[in-house]
Design a protein around this motif. Structure first.
Motif, mmCIF file in Angstrom:
data_model
loop_
_atom_site.group_PDB
_atom_site.id
_atom_site.type_symbol
_atom_site.label_atom_id
_atom_site.label_comp_id
_atom_site.label_asym_id
_atom_site.label_seq_id
_atom_site.Cartn_x
_atom_site.Cartn_y
_atom_site.Cartn_z
ATOM 1 N N LEU A 161 41.314 38.843 45.999
ATOM 2 C CA LEU A 161 40.307 39.388 45.109
ATOM 3 C C LEU A 161 38.926 39.358 45.752
ATOM 4 O O LEU A 161 38.017 39.996 45.258
ATOM 5 N N GLY A 162 38.808 38.569 46.798
ATOM 6 C CA GLY A 162 37.534 38.516 47.498
ATOM 7 C C GLY A 162 36.486 37.690 46.787
ATOM 8 O O GLY A 162 35.299 37.964 46.920
ATOM 9 N N VAL A 163 36.919 36.686 46.014
ATOM 10 C CA VAL A 163 35.962 35.829 45.319
ATOM 11 C C VAL A 163 36.040 34.417 45.880
ATOM 12 O O VAL A 163 37.074 33.995 46.381
ATOM 13 N N LYS A 164 34.934 33.695 45.796
ATOM 14 C CA LYS A 164 34.873 32.315 46.267
ATOM 15 C C LYS A 164 35.383 31.378 45.173
ATOM 16 O O LYS A 164 35.359 31.734 43.989
ATOM 17 N N PRO A 165 35.815 30.174 45.533
ATOM 18 C CA PRO A 165 36.254 29.208 44.516
ATOM 19 C C PRO A 165 35.165 28.879 43.497
ATOM 20 O O PRO A 165 35.467 28.542 42.354
ATOM 21 N N SER A 166 33.914 29.014 43.877
ATOM 22 C CA SER A 166 32.826 28.704 42.947
ATOM 23 C C SER A 166 32.520 29.849 41.981
ATOM 24 O O SER A 166 31.696 29.702 41.078
ATOM 25 N N THR A 167 33.185 30.980 42.140
ATOM 26 C CA THR A 167 32.961 32.144 41.274
ATOM 27 C C THR A 167 33.430 31.822 39.858
ATOM 28 O O THR A 167 34.475 31.211 39.661
ATOM 29 N N SER A 168 32.663 32.256 38.879
ATOM 30 C CA SER A 168 33.054 32.020 37.486
ATOM 31 C C SER A 168 34.302 32.826 37.154
ATOM 32 O O SER A 168 34.625 33.816 37.809
ATOM 33 N N ARG A 169 34.991 32.385 36.119
ATOM 34 C CA ARG A 169 36.205 33.075 35.693
ATOM 35 C C ARG A 169 35.898 34.521 35.285
ATOM 36 O O ARG A 169 36.653 35.438 35.581
ATOM 37 N N ASP A 170 34.775 34.728 34.613
ATOM 38 C CA ASP A 170 34.407 36.085 34.180
ATOM 39 C C ASP A 170 34.162 37.014 35.365
ATOM 40 O O ASP A 170 34.610 38.166 35.367
ATOM 41 N N ASP A 171 33.458 36.505 36.381
ATOM 42 C CA ASP A 171 33.212 37.323 37.574
ATOM 43 C C ASP A 171 34.512 37.607 38.324
ATOM 44 O O ASP A 171 34.719 38.709 38.844
ATOM 45 N N ALA A 172 35.394 36.622 38.373
ATOM 46 C CA ALA A 172 36.690 36.815 39.026
ATOM 47 C C ALA A 172 37.505 37.854 38.257
ATOM 48 O O ALA A 172 38.178 38.695 38.865
ATOM 49 N N GLN A 173 37.429 37.814 36.941
ATOM 50 C CA GLN A 173 38.167 38.776 36.133
ATOM 51 C C GLN A 173 37.638 40.192 36.355
ATOM 52 O O GLN A 173 38.415 41.142 36.453
ATOM 53 N N ARG A 174 36.335 40.334 36.468
ATOM 54 C CA ARG A 174 35.757 41.648 36.759
ATOM 55 C C ARG A 174 36.240 42.174 38.113
ATOM 56 O O ARG A 174 36.576 43.355 38.246
ATOM 57 N N ALA A 175 36.283 41.289 39.104
ATOM 58 C CA ALA A 175 36.753 41.691 40.432
ATOM 59 C C ALA A 175 38.222 42.098 40.369
ATOM 60 O O ALA A 175 38.624 43.110 40.970
ATOM 61 N N TYR A 176 39.021 41.346 39.618
ATOM 62 C CA TYR A 176 40.448 41.672 39.469
ATOM 63 C C TYR A 176 40.620 43.041 38.818
ATOM 64 O O TYR A 176 41.374 43.887 39.306
ATOM 65 N N ARG A 177 39.941 43.259 37.721
ATOM 66 C CA ARG A 177 40.093 44.531 37.006
ATOM 67 C C ARG A 177 39.664 45.721 37.861
ATOM 68 O O ARG A 177 40.303 46.766 37.850
#
Length: 79
Positions: free
Chosen positions: A1-17
């Motif tokens: 997904l290209g997100v760091k472990p410190s990324t919030s769940r909401d930001d990770a979800q946006r990247a996933y979608r």
């Protein structure tokens, strides 16, 4: 997904979608690798969700084989 472990769940979800929509097989009708990429993105999202539920267990050094063993045990208990 290209997100760091410190990324919030909401930001990770946006990247996933965003990635899921971009690589969905229905949106890429002529691309034979679209299904594989879409499935890989889904697996990455599952791992991110598990990380956010329990960061110590699902951190960068988590063992994917252990996850498969637990899934098999859970399935055996359900039967």
């Amino acid at each position: 997904l290209g997100v760091k472990p410190s990324t919030s769940r909401d930001d990770a979800q946006r990247a996933y979608r965003k990635l899921a929509l971009r690589h969905h097989p229905d949106r890429c009708p002529g691309d034979p690798d679209a299904t594989t990429r879409f499935q890989t993105i889904g697996e990455a999202w599952e791992r991110v969700q598990k990380f956010h539920e329990n960061p110590r267990r699902w951190g960068p050094h988590a063992d994917p084989e252990e996850e498969e063993e637990e899934a098999a045990e859970a399935e055996a208990e359900a039967v």
